[in-house]
Design an enzyme around this catalytic site. Structure first.
Site, PDB file in Angstrom:
ATOM      1  N   ASP A  93      35.446 -31.114  36.683  1.00 23.22           N
ATOM      2  CA  ASP A  93      35.405 -32.475  37.695  1.00 23.22           C
ATOM      3  C   ASP A  93      36.396 -33.209  37.297  1.00 23.22           C
ATOM      4  O   ASP A  93      36.610 -33.721  35.959  1.00 23.22           O
ATOM      5  CB  ASP A  93      34.088 -32.943  37.415  1.00 23.22           C
ATOM      6  CG  ASP A  93      33.859 -33.970  38.432  1.00 23.22           C
ATOM      7  OD1 ASP A  93      34.799 -34.840  38.776  1.00 23.22           O
ATOM      8  OD2 ASP A  93      32.634 -34.359  38.860  1.00 23.22           O
ATOM      9  N   HIS A 138      33.876 -31.366  41.576  1.00 25.91           N
ATOM     10  CA  HIS A 138      33.311 -32.521  41.915  1.00 25.91           C
ATOM     11  C   HIS A 138      32.664 -32.324  43.244  1.00 25.91           C
ATOM     12  O   HIS A 138      31.930 -33.201  43.989  1.00 25.91           O
ATOM     13  CB  HIS A 138      33.791 -33.792  42.091  1.00 25.91           C
ATOM     14  CG  HIS A 138      33.249 -34.951  42.119  1.00 25.91           C
ATOM     15  ND1 HIS A 138      32.553 -35.512  41.074  1.00 25.91           N
ATOM     16  CD2 HIS A 138      33.378 -36.075  42.851  1.00 25.91           C
ATOM     17  CE1 HIS A 138      32.016 -36.754  41.256  1.00 25.91           C
ATOM     18  NE2 HIS A 138      32.463 -37.143  42.465  1.00 25.91           N
ATOM     19  N   SER A 156      27.629 -38.764  42.611  1.00 27.94           N
ATOM     20  CA  SER A 156      28.687 -39.448  42.352  1.00 27.94           C
ATOM     21  C   SER A 156      27.962 -40.902  42.571  1.00 27.94           C
ATOM     22  O   SER A 156      27.253 -41.538  41.708  1.00 27.94           O
ATOM     23  CB  SER A 156      29.819 -39.005  42.917  1.00 27.94           C
ATOM     24  OG  SER A 156      30.998 -39.521  42.593  1.00 27.94           O
TER      25      SER A 156
HETATM   26  N1  LIG Z   1      39.478 -38.346  48.691  1.00 27.90           N
HETATM   27  C1  LIG Z   1      39.350 -38.322  47.148  1.00 27.90           C
HETATM   28  C2  LIG Z   1      38.095 -37.621  46.947  1.00 27.90           C
HETATM   29  C3  LIG Z   1      36.870 -37.931  47.470  1.00 27.90           C
HETATM   30  C4  LIG Z   1      35.597 -37.271  47.080  1.00 27.90           C
HETATM   31  O1  LIG Z   1      35.725 -36.448  46.367  1.00 27.90           O
HETATM   32  N2  LIG Z   1      34.245 -37.772  47.277  1.00 27.90           N
HETATM   33  C5  LIG Z   1      33.226 -37.126  46.714  1.00 27.90           C
HETATM   34  C6  LIG Z   1      32.209 -38.481  46.297  1.00 27.90           C
HETATM   35  S1  LIG Z   1      33.306 -39.221  45.192  1.00 27.90           S
HETATM   36  C7  LIG Z   1      32.113 -40.360  44.571  1.00 27.90           C
HETATM   37  O2  LIG Z   1      31.275 -40.993  44.915  1.00 27.90           O
HETATM   38  C8  LIG Z   1      32.421 -36.459  48.040  1.00 27.90           C
HETATM   39  O3  LIG Z   1      31.151 -36.421  48.064  1.00 27.90           O
HETATM   40  N3  LIG Z   1      33.163 -36.064  49.035  1.00 27.90           N
HETATM   41  C9  LIG Z   1      32.574 -35.311  50.525  1.00 27.90           C
HETATM   42  C10 LIG Z   1      32.575 -34.137  50.354  1.00 27.90           C
HETATM   43  O4  LIG Z   1      31.930 -33.659  51.299  1.00 27.90           O
HETATM   44  O5  LIG Z   1      33.169 -33.486  49.586  1.00 27.90           O
HETATM   45  C11 LIG Z   1      40.531 -37.740  46.403  1.00 27.90           C
HETATM   46  O6  LIG Z   1      41.438 -37.863  46.733  1.00 27.90           O
HETATM   47  O7  LIG Z   1      40.239 -37.466  45.450  1.00 27.90           O
END
Ligand SMILES: N[C@@H](CCC(=O)N[C@@H](CSC=O)C(=O)NCC(=O)O)C(=O)O
Length: 258
Positions: A203, A236, A126
């Site tokens: 995603d 995602h 991401s």
């Molecule tokens: N809080 C958000 C969602 C946040 C999210 O999906 N973060 C991703 C990276 S997004 C792009 O850089 C991530 O890797 N999160 C950490 C994990 O361990 O999954 C929402 O409310 O949609």
């Protein structure tokens, strides 16, 4: 201030070790942590894969959730996962939104510690995928290969990128293009290893933030080698990453050992 890293934890996994370090970063002005997974190796010499995580992550997400250590151990590749956000600086408004600020830095550059030479590749997810692609394209002599999961490939044209670039770089959009993989590929397309990208088709960020087809078109127009794999049903999350991470480790291992 001590800039030399000190080890703060060590856990054995797949015959190698996950080690976490803390150091003071003079560049950021705060303490930072990073993880290294050391694969088993009698010589203690191995090629390195840098991993850049996404918004809301620390250096722990990839190490705890991806399962990349199994393939890294088999291939003899070390994994380095830095935290991608400065913390504890108490910048005004730093925690006002989840997608910009503390825990959600937007990578513009990566400075390797001097003295750490050797063969390396780079990958990320991401926002971290954006970082991996842009850093790779601007440093083709320093990295053997790049891959990414659901990268933000055209940040100048998506809300996450526009928010970060406006705050970091101001309103002059021409300055933003230096940090946008879709723009950079036309300048730096002398890529030897195929660029590998996996993208989940379910995603929720695909159509407004990630825009992989923009990068695909840009690669086609300059004949840059890209393998974009659209994975049906995947979202995602790290469930998606852990499903395909072994392919990425093997992709890099091949380039690193040439
Ligand atoms: N809080 C958000 C969602 C946040 C999210 O999906 N973060 C991703 C990276 S997004 C792009 O850089 C991530 O890797 N999160 C950490 C994990 O361990 O999954 C929402 O409310 O949609």
């Amino acid at each position: 201030m001590e800039t030399k890293p000190t080890e703060i934890s060590s856990s054995k996994m797949f015959e190698g070790y996950n080690k976490r370090y803390k150091h003071f970063s003079p560049t950021l002005g705060c303490s930072m942590t990073f993880h290294i997974y050391f694969p088993p190796s009698p010589s203690h010499k191995f090629p390195v894969l840098y991993w850049l995580s996404g918004l809301t992550c620390s250096d722990e997400n990839f190490i705890i959730k991806s399962g990349a250590q199994r393939a890294a151990s088999a291939e003899g590749v070390a994994l380095i996962a830095p935290d991608t956000s400065p913390r504890g600086l108490n910048v005004e408004g730093e925690a006002d939104s989840w997608d910009f600020g503390v825990g959600a830095g937007f990578i513009l550059m990566l400075r390797k510690r001097s003295g750490r030479t050797g063969v390396s590749s780079i990958s990320g997810h991401s926002m971290g995928g954006h970082g991996a692609l842009t850093i790779y394209l601007k440093n083709l002599d320093k990295y053997k290969s790049v891959s990414a999961f659901a990268p933000i490939v055209n940040p100048t044209n998506c809300p996450w990128g526009q928010k970060a670039f406006t705050n970091y770089l101001g309103n002059e959009k021409a300055a933003w293009e230096e940090y946008d993989a879709t723009h950079l590929i036309s300048k730096f397309h002398n890529v030897s290893a195929t660029i590998l990208i996996d993208q989940g088709q379910d995603d929720k960020f695909l159509h407004d933030q990630l825009l992989p087809h923009r990068f695909e078109e840009a690669c086609k127009s300059v004949n840059a080698p890209l393998l974009l794999r659209l994975q049906p049903g995947y979202d995602h999350s790290y469930f998606f990453i852990s499903t395909f991470i072994d392919d990425h480790i093997r992709h890099h291992a091949q380039a690193l050992k040439l």
